[in-house]
Design an enzyme around this catalytic site. Structure first.
Site, PDB file in Angstrom:
ATOM      1  N   GLY A   6       0.453   4.947 -17.596  1.00 47.43           N
ATOM      2  CA  GLY A   6       0.283   3.718 -16.825  1.00 47.43           C
ATOM      3  C   GLY A   6      -0.802   3.850 -15.780  1.00 47.43           C
ATOM      4  N   TYR A 138      14.484  -4.564 -16.495  1.00 47.58           N
ATOM      5  CA  TYR A 138      13.745  -3.625 -15.653  1.00 47.58           C
ATOM      6  C   TYR A 138      14.711  -2.717 -14.895  1.00 47.58           C
ATOM      7  CZ  TYR A 138      10.314  -1.986 -12.200  1.00 47.58           C
ATOM      8  OH  TYR A 138       9.506  -1.211 -11.403  1.00 47.58           O
ATOM      9  N   ALA A 140      17.784  -1.975 -15.697  1.00 41.92           N
ATOM     10  CA  ALA A 140      18.453  -1.093 -16.645  1.00 41.92           C
ATOM     11  C   ALA A 140      17.558   0.079 -17.031  1.00 41.92           C
ATOM     12  CB  ALA A 140      18.861  -1.877 -17.893  1.00 41.92           C
TER      13      ALA A 140
END
Length: 227
Positions: A6, A138, A140
């Site tokens: 990312g 998100y 979870a």
């Protein structure tokens, strides 16, 4: 060597630039769609949800992957009340934030175990413990990283491999950019520190975990006292 998932935007991009500027270590950043122009030679396009792509990257570079720090920043969100959510969109968040993180860890662990060294830092979130409507997928995915990290830490602690989470609150970088200004001000008002997390504090926390051998299986709350 430092590998950041990312890394094309937000926190991942900030960390990549910081390490390139401040260290002599080899730094590699994964991106999914748009390749950043700054330090473009450091980026590799990989869909981390595709295990075959991850394994191909590892196999091609196995002989140069040494003393690895893996920083997992890759993450997406999907805003919807659960009863109105689209199952495929919901699942996509889990695939990226959890399965993608598993894929890269799973592929690098054999090398770390052979070398008897590794640092794995997963970015979780304050929303794993602070109830927030509309982001169940998100939340979870980020809560799942806690359990994953703790199990991995126990499995690999004897081999000088540490696995930890940073439970990030609301920072100046990342998804906060999508929040309208009036809501952003409301968020800041809830933070006891009264500010969003400065990027430099994120870098300091990452470096602390990278250089500390005896912290593993832990979750550091970086949220200005929000929880």
């Amino acid at each position: 060597m430092i590998i950041i998932t990312g890394a094309s935007r937000g926190i991942g991009q900030f960390l990549l630039k910081s390490f390139v500027d401040q260290t002599n270590e080899e730094v590699i950043g994964f991106y999914m769609n748009t390749k950043p122009k700054d330090h473009d030679e450091k980026y590799v396009q990989i869909d981390i949800t595709d295990l075959s792509q991850v394994e191909s990257f590892i196999n091609d570079r196995e002989n140069v992957l040494k003393d690895i720090t893996l920083i997992n920043c890759a993450g997406i969100t999907y805003n919807s009340f659960t009863h109105k959510s689209e199952p495929e969109q919901w699942r996509k968040v889990i695939d990226t934030n959890l399965i993608g993180t598993y894929n890269i860890i799973r592929s690098l662990l054999p090398i770390m175990r052979t070398q008897k060294f590794g640092r794995i830092i997963n970015f979780s979130s304050v929303v794993a413990v602070k109830p927030t409507p509309g982001i169940s997928s998100y939340a979870a995915s980020k809560a799942a990283l806690w359990g994953l990290s703790k199990s991995l830490a126990i499995e690999n602690a004897a081999l000088n491999i540490t696995v930890n989470c940073i439970n990030l609150g609301y920072s100046e970088l990342g998804m906060i950019e999508m929040v309208p200004e009036e809501f952003k001000n409301n968020i800041i008002s809830q933070v006891p520190a009264g500010i969003l997390c400065p990027p430099e504090d994120i870098l300091r926390t990452v470096n602390y975990l990278r250089t500390t051998q005896y912290i593993t299986g832990s979750s550091i709350d970086l949220n200005g006292g929000l929880t």
